[in-house]
Motif scaffolding. Structure first.
Motif, mmCIF file in Angstrom:
data_model
loop_
_atom_site.group_PDB
_atom_site.id
_atom_site.type_symbol
_atom_site.label_atom_id
_atom_site.label_comp_id
_atom_site.label_asym_id
_atom_site.label_seq_id
_atom_site.Cartn_x
_atom_site.Cartn_y
_atom_site.Cartn_z
ATOM 1 N N CYS A 135 15.831 -3.875 6.666
ATOM 2 C CA CYS A 135 14.384 -3.778 6.916
ATOM 3 C C CYS A 135 13.593 -3.895 5.617
ATOM 4 N N LEU A 136 14.107 -3.278 4.561
ATOM 5 C CA LEU A 136 13.420 -3.343 3.273
ATOM 6 C C LEU A 136 13.398 -4.773 2.736
ATOM 7 N N LEU A 137 14.494 -5.496 2.896
ATOM 8 C CA LEU A 137 14.553 -6.884 2.451
ATOM 9 C C LEU A 137 13.541 -7.743 3.201
ATOM 10 N N VAL A 138 13.485 -7.596 4.518
ATOM 11 C CA VAL A 138 12.510 -8.364 5.312
ATOM 12 C C VAL A 138 11.091 -7.990 4.884
ATOM 13 N N CYS A 139 10.852 -6.707 4.649
ATOM 14 C CA CYS A 139 9.530 -6.245 4.208
ATOM 15 C C CYS A 139 9.117 -6.922 2.908
ATOM 16 N N VAL A 140 10.009 -6.946 1.940
ATOM 17 C CA VAL A 140 9.690 -7.537 0.634
ATOM 18 C C VAL A 140 9.458 -9.048 0.760
ATOM 19 N N VAL A 141 10.312 -9.721 1.509
ATOM 20 C CA VAL A 141 10.157 -11.174 1.679
ATOM 21 C C VAL A 141 8.824 -11.491 2.369
ATOM 22 N N MET A 142 8.500 -10.743 3.408
ATOM 23 C CA MET A 142 7.243 -10.981 4.128
ATOM 24 C C MET A 142 6.039 -10.669 3.232
ATOM 25 N N TYR A 143 6.142 -9.639 2.402
ATOM 26 C CA TYR A 143 5.029 -9.337 1.514
ATOM 27 C C TYR A 143 4.850 -10.449 0.471
ATOM 28 N N CYS A 144 5.960 -10.990 -0.014
ATOM 29 C CA CYS A 144 5.868 -12.123 -0.944
ATOM 30 C C CYS A 144 5.199 -13.317 -0.269
ATOM 31 N N LEU A 145 5.543 -13.561 0.991
ATOM 32 C CA LEU A 145 4.875 -14.638 1.734
ATOM 33 C C LEU A 145 3.389 -14.351 1.911
ATOM 34 N N THR A 146 3.033 -13.077 2.085
ATOM 35 C CA THR A 146 1.622 -12.706 2.178
ATOM 36 C C THR A 146 0.883 -13.127 0.911
ATOM 37 N N ILE A 147 1.493 -12.839 -0.235
ATOM 38 C CA ILE A 147 0.872 -13.201 -1.516
ATOM 39 C C ILE A 147 0.748 -14.715 -1.634
ATOM 40 N N VAL A 148 1.778 -15.446 -1.239
ATOM 41 C CA VAL A 148 1.745 -16.918 -1.293
ATOM 42 C C VAL A 148 0.632 -17.453 -0.387
ATOM 43 N N PHE A 149 0.519 -16.908 0.828
ATOM 44 C CA PHE A 149 -0.506 -17.385 1.753
ATOM 45 C C PHE A 149 -1.910 -17.024 1.275
ATOM 46 N N ARG A 150 -2.068 -15.847 0.660
ATOM 47 C CA ARG A 150 -3.394 -15.505 0.096
ATOM 48 C C ARG A 150 -3.770 -16.486 -1.007
ATOM 49 N N TYR A 151 -2.829 -16.743 -1.910
ATOM 50 C CA TYR A 151 -3.090 -17.675 -2.993
ATOM 51 C C TYR A 151 -3.342 -19.079 -2.434
ATOM 52 N N GLY A 152 -2.564 -19.465 -1.436
ATOM 53 C CA GLY A 152 -2.770 -20.771 -0.797
ATOM 54 C C GLY A 152 -4.146 -20.876 -0.168
ATOM 55 N N SER A 153 -4.643 -19.768 0.409
ATOM 56 C CA SER A 153 -5.982 -19.813 1.013
ATOM 57 C C SER A 153 -7.060 -19.939 -0.056
ATOM 58 N N VAL A 154 -6.847 -19.312 -1.211
ATOM 59 C CA VAL A 154 -7.804 -19.459 -2.314
ATOM 60 C C VAL A 154 -7.815 -20.906 -2.802
ATOM 61 N N LEU A 155 -6.624 -21.478 -2.993
ATOM 62 C CA LEU A 155 -6.546 -22.878 -3.438
ATOM 63 C C LEU A 155 -7.148 -23.826 -2.394
ATOM 64 N N GLN A 156 -6.893 -23.546 -1.125
ATOM 65 C CA GLN A 156 -7.439 -24.375 -0.044
ATOM 66 C C GLN A 156 -8.965 -24.297 -0.049
ATOM 67 N N ASP A 157 -9.487 -23.093 -0.236
ATOM 68 C CA ASP A 157 -10.938 -22.906 -0.273
ATOM 69 C C ASP A 157 -11.545 -23.648 -1.463
ATOM 70 N N GLU A 158 -10.907 -23.554 -2.635
ATOM 71 C CA GLU A 158 -11.401 -24.287 -3.811
ATOM 72 C C GLU A 158 -11.356 -25.789 -3.577
ATOM 73 N N SER A 159 -10.273 -26.244 -2.961
ATOM 74 C CA SER A 159 -10.124 -27.676 -2.685
ATOM 75 C C SER A 159 -11.198 -28.142 -1.700
ATOM 76 N N ASP A 160 -11.476 -27.343 -0.680
ATOM 77 C CA ASP A 160 -12.484 -27.714 0.306
ATOM 78 C C ASP A 160 -13.865 -27.769 -0.318
ATOM 79 N N HIS A 161 -14.145 -26.877 -1.257
ATOM 80 C CA HIS A 161 -15.470 -26.855 -1.888
ATOM 81 C C HIS A 161 -15.607 -27.935 -2.949
ATOM 82 N N THR A 162 -14.475 -28.400 -3.482
ATOM 83 C CA THR A 162 -14.502 -29.439 -4.516
ATOM 84 C C THR A 162 -14.833 -30.787 -3.907
ATOM 85 N N LEU A 163 -14.317 -31.058 -2.725
ATOM 86 C CA LEU A 163 -14.522 -32.376 -2.108
ATOM 87 C C LEU A 163 -15.870 -32.514 -1.553
#
Length: 163
Positions: A135-163
Motif C-alpha cells: 500500500c505504501l508503494l502504491v501511495c508513493v507512486v500515485m503521489y509522484c504521478l500527482t506531482i507529474v500531472f500538476r507540473y504537466g497542467s502548469v506546462l499545458q496552461d503556459e503552452s495554451d497561453h503562449t499560442l
C-alpha cells in the motif's frame, strides 16, 4: 484519437469494476454478519482462516471492507480520469492531478488500517508487512504521478497561453 477510444472502453470497464467492488463490500459485510449468527457459515470461514474468536472475525470483516473500499475508490478515480480524458483536450489538468492524489491518500490510509486489522484477524506478520509495504508503494507512486500531472497542467496552461 486512440487515447479517446481506449478511454471510452476503459470507462465502461471501470463502471463494471465499481459495481463489482461495491457488491463485494456488501458481500463481506453480509457474510461477516451472517457468520456471527450461523455456525455453518463461521465454519466455512474457519476452514480457510483457522479457528477465530469473535474479535478476529470482526477484524477480518473490517479488513475485507477496507480492502474492497480501497479498490472501489481506486476504480472510481480511474473511471473519472478516463471520463476526463474524453472531454478534455489534454490529460494534464488540475482535476486529474487531484483524482490521482485521492488514490494516493486512499492507499496511505489503507497502509495504516489494513496491516493492523489483518494482524488482529489473522496474526500473520508477513502478510501484514506485505500489505503495509504494498500500500505504501502504491501511495508513493500515485503521489509522484500527482506531482507529474500538476507540473504537466502548469506546462499545458503556459503552452495554451503562449499560442
Amino acid at each position: 484519437n486512440t487515447l479517446k477510444k481506449v478511454c471510452r472502453y476503459a470507462s465502461t470497464v471501470m463502471s463494471v469494476g465499481e459495481i463489482a467492488c461495491a457488491a463485494l463490500t456488501v458481500a463481506v459485510i453480509a457474510i461477516g454478519a451472517w457468520s456471527f449468527t450461523d455456525p455453518s457459515v463461521r465454519g466455512v470461514l474457519e476452514s480457510y482462516f483457522g479457528p477465530m474468536s469473535d474479535i478476529s472475525l470482526a477484524f477480518l470483516m473490517v479488513t475485507g471492507v477496507a480492502l474492497f473500499a480501497t479498490a472501489f475508490v481506486t476504480v472510481k478515480m480511474v473511471r473519472d480520469l478516463m471520463g476526463s480524458y474524453l472531454v478534455e483536450d489534454s490529460p494534464f489538468t488540475v482535476g486529474n492531478a487531484s483524482r490521482i492524489k485521492v488514490v494516493s491518500l486512499t492507499f496511505l490510509i489503507a497502509a495504516v488500517i489494513l496491516p493492523i486489522t489483518c494482524y488482529i484477524a489473522v496474526g500473520s506478520l508477513a502478510l501484514c508487512l506485505f500489505l503495509f509495504f504494498g500500500c505504501l508503494l502504491v501511495c508513493v507512486v500515485m503521489y509522484c504521478l500527482t506531482i507529474v500531472f500538476r507540473y504537466g497542467s502548469v506546462l499545458q496552461d503556459e503552452s495554451d497561453h503562449t499560442l
